[in-house]
Design a protein around this motif. Structure first.
Motif, mmCIF file in Angstrom:
data_model
loop_
_atom_site.group_PDB
_atom_site.id
_atom_site.type_symbol
_atom_site.label_atom_id
_atom_site.label_comp_id
_atom_site.label_asym_id
_atom_site.label_seq_id
_atom_site.Cartn_x
_atom_site.Cartn_y
_atom_site.Cartn_z
ATOM 1 N N GLY A 4 -9.810 10.499 -10.966
ATOM 2 C CA GLY A 4 -8.502 10.643 -10.322
ATOM 3 C C GLY A 4 -7.833 9.290 -10.116
ATOM 4 O O GLY A 4 -6.629 9.134 -10.357
ATOM 5 N N LEU A 5 -8.619 8.292 -9.701
ATOM 6 C CA LEU A 5 -8.066 6.947 -9.517
ATOM 7 C C LEU A 5 -7.644 6.362 -10.864
ATOM 8 O O LEU A 5 -6.617 5.684 -10.974
ATOM 9 C CB LEU A 5 -9.098 6.034 -8.843
ATOM 10 C CG LEU A 5 -9.311 6.286 -7.345
ATOM 11 C CD1 LEU A 5 -10.526 5.538 -6.834
ATOM 12 C CD2 LEU A 5 -8.080 5.870 -6.549
ATOM 13 N N LEU A 34 0.844 -1.203 0.000
ATOM 14 C CA LEU A 34 0.000 0.000 0.000
ATOM 15 C C LEU A 34 0.880 1.253 0.000
ATOM 16 O O LEU A 34 0.633 2.205 -0.746
ATOM 17 C CB LEU A 34 -0.942 -0.014 1.216
ATOM 18 C CG LEU A 34 -1.850 1.202 1.361
ATOM 19 C CD1 LEU A 34 -2.793 1.342 0.174
ATOM 20 C CD2 LEU A 34 -2.673 1.119 2.648
ATOM 21 N N LYS A 35 1.940 1.223 0.823
ATOM 22 C CA LYS A 35 2.853 2.369 0.868
ATOM 23 C C LYS A 35 3.519 2.573 -0.490
ATOM 24 O O LYS A 35 3.717 3.695 -0.938
ATOM 25 C CB LYS A 35 3.927 2.142 1.948
ATOM 26 C CG LYS A 35 3.434 2.392 3.355
ATOM 27 C CD LYS A 35 4.593 2.215 4.325
ATOM 28 C CE LYS A 35 4.135 2.341 5.760
ATOM 29 N NZ LYS A 35 5.156 1.854 6.694
ATOM 30 N N LYS A 36 3.876 1.447 -1.122
ATOM 31 C CA LYS A 36 4.491 1.530 -2.458
ATOM 32 C C LYS A 36 3.520 2.172 -3.443
ATOM 33 O O LYS A 36 3.903 3.038 -4.244
ATOM 34 C CB LYS A 36 4.882 0.118 -2.915
ATOM 35 C CG LYS A 36 5.422 0.004 -4.293
ATOM 36 C CD LYS A 36 4.574 -0.942 -5.113
ATOM 37 C CE LYS A 36 4.297 -0.424 -6.466
ATOM 38 N NZ LYS A 36 3.190 -0.990 -7.137
ATOM 39 N N GLU A 37 2.252 1.751 -3.384
ATOM 40 C CA GLU A 37 1.241 2.335 -4.285
ATOM 41 C C GLU A 37 1.135 3.842 -4.038
ATOM 42 O O GLU A 37 1.051 4.619 -4.978
ATOM 43 C CB GLU A 37 -0.134 1.694 -4.037
ATOM 44 C CG GLU A 37 -0.252 0.246 -4.488
ATOM 45 C CD GLU A 37 -0.213 0.089 -6.004
ATOM 46 O OE1 GLU A 37 -0.628 1.006 -6.711
ATOM 47 O OE2 GLU A 37 0.270 -0.967 -6.463
ATOM 48 N N MET A 38 1.151 4.226 -2.769
ATOM 49 C CA MET A 38 0.925 5.631 -2.429
ATOM 50 C C MET A 38 2.142 6.504 -2.732
ATOM 51 O O MET A 38 2.005 7.622 -3.202
ATOM 52 C CB MET A 38 0.518 5.764 -0.962
ATOM 53 C CG MET A 38 -0.763 4.990 -0.672
ATOM 54 S SD MET A 38 -1.436 5.254 0.935
ATOM 55 C CE MET A 38 -2.606 6.525 0.608
ATOM 56 N N LYS A 39 3.340 5.964 -2.480
ATOM 57 C CA LYS A 39 4.546 6.780 -2.656
ATOM 58 C C LYS A 39 5.048 6.786 -4.098
ATOM 59 O O LYS A 39 5.544 7.793 -4.579
ATOM 60 C CB LYS A 39 5.675 6.222 -1.772
ATOM 61 C CG LYS A 39 5.566 6.597 -0.315
ATOM 62 C CD LYS A 39 6.817 6.087 0.389
ATOM 63 C CE LYS A 39 6.773 6.315 1.866
ATOM 64 N NZ LYS A 39 7.893 5.648 2.544
ATOM 65 N N LEU A 40 4.971 5.621 -4.735
ATOM 66 C CA LEU A 40 5.646 5.480 -6.028
ATOM 67 C C LEU A 40 4.676 5.491 -7.207
ATOM 68 O O LEU A 40 4.944 6.119 -8.224
ATOM 69 C CB LEU A 40 6.437 4.150 -6.021
ATOM 70 C CG LEU A 40 7.551 3.993 -7.044
ATOM 71 C CD1 LEU A 40 8.656 5.013 -6.829
ATOM 72 C CD2 LEU A 40 8.140 2.586 -6.968
ATOM 73 N N THR A 41 3.558 4.816 -7.053
ATOM 74 C CA THR A 41 2.704 4.568 -8.215
ATOM 75 C C THR A 41 1.630 5.632 -8.406
ATOM 76 O O THR A 41 1.326 6.008 -9.533
ATOM 77 C CB THR A 41 2.025 3.179 -8.065
ATOM 78 O OG1 THR A 41 2.997 2.241 -7.639
ATOM 79 C CG2 THR A 41 1.409 2.714 -9.361
ATOM 80 N N ALA A 42 1.038 6.089 -7.324
ATOM 81 C CA ALA A 42 -0.149 6.944 -7.432
ATOM 82 C C ALA A 42 0.128 8.247 -8.163
ATOM 83 O O ALA A 42 1.192 8.842 -8.016
ATOM 84 C CB ALA A 42 -0.671 7.245 -6.035
ATOM 85 N N SER A 50 -4.222 7.182 -11.778
ATOM 86 C CA SER A 50 -3.171 6.369 -11.150
ATOM 87 C C SER A 50 -2.938 5.077 -11.928
ATOM 88 O O SER A 50 -1.803 4.623 -12.060
ATOM 89 C CB SER A 50 -3.549 6.023 -9.707
ATOM 90 O OG SER A 50 -3.242 7.112 -8.877
ATOM 91 N N PHE A 51 -4.014 4.487 -12.436
ATOM 92 C CA PHE A 51 -3.860 3.271 -13.241
ATOM 93 C C PHE A 51 -3.108 3.589 -14.537
ATOM 94 O O PHE A 51 -2.286 2.809 -15.001
ATOM 95 C CB PHE A 51 -5.224 2.646 -13.548
ATOM 96 C CG PHE A 51 -5.770 1.827 -12.420
ATOM 97 C CD1 PHE A 51 -6.388 2.433 -11.332
ATOM 98 C CD2 PHE A 51 -5.633 0.451 -12.410
ATOM 99 C CE1 PHE A 51 -6.878 1.680 -10.272
ATOM 100 C CE2 PHE A 51 -6.120 -0.314 -11.356
ATOM 101 C CZ PHE A 51 -6.747 0.305 -10.291
ATOM 102 N N GLN A 52 -3.431 4.766 -15.077
ATOM 103 C CA GLN A 52 -2.776 5.170 -16.321
ATOM 104 C C GLN A 52 -1.275 5.397 -16.094
ATOM 105 O O GLN A 52 -0.449 4.908 -16.857
ATOM 106 C CB GLN A 52 -3.429 6.454 -16.824
ATOM 107 C CG GLN A 52 -3.069 6.787 -18.249
ATOM 108 C CD GLN A 52 -3.902 7.939 -18.785
ATOM 109 O OE1 GLN A 52 -4.315 8.827 -18.043
ATOM 110 N NE2 GLN A 52 -4.143 7.939 -20.067
ATOM 111 N N SER A 53 -0.952 6.126 -15.018
ATOM 112 C CA SER A 53 0.476 6.397 -14.780
ATOM 113 C C SER A 53 1.204 5.120 -14.383
ATOM 114 O O SER A 53 2.378 4.948 -14.710
ATOM 115 C CB SER A 53 0.683 7.501 -13.743
ATOM 116 O OG SER A 53 0.021 7.197 -12.561
ATOM 117 N N ALA A 54 0.504 4.187 -13.715
ATOM 118 C CA ALA A 54 1.123 2.898 -13.362
ATOM 119 C C ALA A 54 1.480 2.125 -14.628
ATOM 120 O O ALA A 54 2.551 1.527 -14.728
ATOM 121 C CB ALA A 54 0.181 2.071 -12.495
#
Lengths: 217, 240
Positions: free
Chosen positions: A44-45, A5-13, A48-52
């Motif tokens: 907005g979510l 979850l932290k990885k998603e929030m710090k790096l991916t989102a 995040s999928f797009q940038s991921a």
């Protein structure tokens, strides 16, 4: 799971995912279809999928010491956290409009959906549908998100349409209650929305895990 | 000799390609060079070994544990790199590393700093600012910094200049001396000649040789033939 979850929030989102939580405050606006704020959160979510995908996040995550099913759970956890932040924020205008401003003329003369517990029920429903249609749809392939998002847009606007229409039917006018009037009905719709959100998200996540396990990255 | 990884009868079918009955093992303190031409099935084998591709059948075991159901524990103990770093191109390396190391209780900060210096990598750079060779090194940096007992590297020397390749092969030998099992795929035979103990040779999705380099030379190389010449001959024979 917390590490993921932290990885998603710090790096991916995408920062947009966090910024769009503020659309929860749209519920203060009179004469505005306030459920659209929830759609903006979903947009907005989606970012995040797009940038991921642009960052090839799936490959990066697959290299980490996590099971394939954890990759799916991490994305759902991230969405749920953002969605719950939005719900908490949008509850503020709901409570204000139900209490101190319940008799304010601008809200009383509002022709559109009122910000009450029924609204929150619809918010939960829409977020549950986002998790089912978009997030679940994304994990059919692990990279295609346009089609599930278009499907979600259609359903989301259908839900907005229903939310904005139902209370105009005389028998259902209580759905647009002000303050604590018809509180039983309001709480019932809120509870139904909450249960729908939980159920749709759980079903979507279980399906997504099964599908994603079969995908070759 | 202790087998750290055992692959048995691994099979994976695609509409136009089939990986058939792949079986081999990786032993502690041995370097295995995985050789085969482009499209022979090296990457598919490696991806299947790591759960990135779902095999149709077969058994994959690490440290005597089946991979399925023990992914988290096993991945803690292996390092994996797929050529160049091709993720998060616009994030600084130090940010990627800061997140990555939270997943590894065994993360070795000292080793990380050493490899950072050895590879001349600037952690304030983003992957998109690196050359292809430096991207390979960046990926290796992550794979080498958490005390992995097995290193599985897909074409780690591709895109590297001769000096960097030599440095990398020397690192493999150092790791082998510490008891690490290394599997690296390549189509550069000189890399294998320089550092591999064992050769795993794949042709059209089938393993045609898995033996020590000396056994390969004795059984597959004709008089005076180099490793490259014998592999080229075997490839030509296969095409006929």
């Amino acid at each position: 799971m917390i590490t993921l979850l932290k990885k998603e929030m710090k790096l991916t989102a995408s920062p947009v995912s966090y910024l769009f939580i503020l659309f929860g405050l749209l519920a203060f606006l009179p004469g505005y279809p306030i459920l659209i704020g929830t759609f903006f959160l979903c947009l907005g979510l989606f970012q995040s999928f797009q940038s991921a995908r642009e960052a090839n996040d799936m490959l990066y995550t697959a290299l980490l010491p996590v099971a394939k099913r954890d990759m799916v759970k991490g994305k759902y956890m991230f969405c749920i956290v953002i969605e719950l932040c939005y719900v908490i924020l949008t509850t503020v205008p709901v409570l204000v409009r139900m209490t101190v401003w319940s008799d304010a003329a601008v809200y009383r003369s509002n022709a559109l959906m009122n910000a009450n517990l029924v609204y929150l029920g619809f918010v939960f429903l829409m977020l549950g549908l986002f998790n089912l249609i978009f997030v679940g749809g994304f994990f059919k392939t692990g990279y295609q998100f346009a089609r599930p998002f278009v499907a979600f847009i259609i359903v989301a606007f259908f839900v907005v349409g229903i939310g904005e229409t139902l209370f105009h039917i005389p028998a259902l006018s209580a759905l647009n209650a002000f303050g604590f009037t018809h509180i039983g009905l309001q709480a019932g719709v809120w509870l139904t929305g909450t249960v729908a959100f939980t159920w749709l998200t759980a079903v979507s996540m279980c399906r997504a895990i099964k599908r994603f396990e079969r995908i070759d990255l | 000799m202790m087998a750290l990884c055992e692959i048995k009868d691994l099979t994976k079918s695609y509409p136009s390609f089939r990986l058939s009955d792949i079986s081999f093992s990786l032993n502690a303190g041995r370097i295995t060079g995985f050789i085969g031409r482009n499209g022979a099935g090296k990457t598919t084998t490696i991806k299947s070994m790591l759960g990135l591709a779902q095999p149709d059948c077969g058994e994959i075991r690490y440290f005597d544990l089946p991979f399925s159901g023990n992914e988290r524990e096993i991945k803690q103990r292996i390092g994996f790199s797929t050529g160049a770093v091709n993720y998060y191109p616009k994030r600084k390396i130090k940010h990627i590393v800061a997140v990555t190391k939270t997943f590894y209780p065994n993360w070795d900060e000292r080793a990380y700093k050493e490899y950072l210096e050895l590879f001349s990598l600037d952690e304030n750079k983003m992957p998109c600012e690196l050359s292809e060779g430096m991207k390979v090194k960046c990926n290796l940096l992550l794979a080498l910094s958490h005390k992995a007992e097995i290193l599985i590297l897909d074409e780690p020397t591709s895109g590297l200049d001769p000096f960097s390749r030599d440095e990398l092969l020397t690192i493999f030998i150092e790791l082998k001396n510490r008891g690490v099992a290394v599997l690296f795929s390549t189509h550069i035979t000189s890399d294998i000649e320089k550092c591999a103990d064992d050769i795993l040779y794949i042709q059209n999705g089938k393993i045609v040789a898995h033996c020590s380099k000396e056994e390969f030379a004795a059984n597959c190389c004709k008089d005076g033939e180099t490793l490259e010449e014998s592999i080229l001959r075997m490839e030509r024979d296969n095409r006929i």
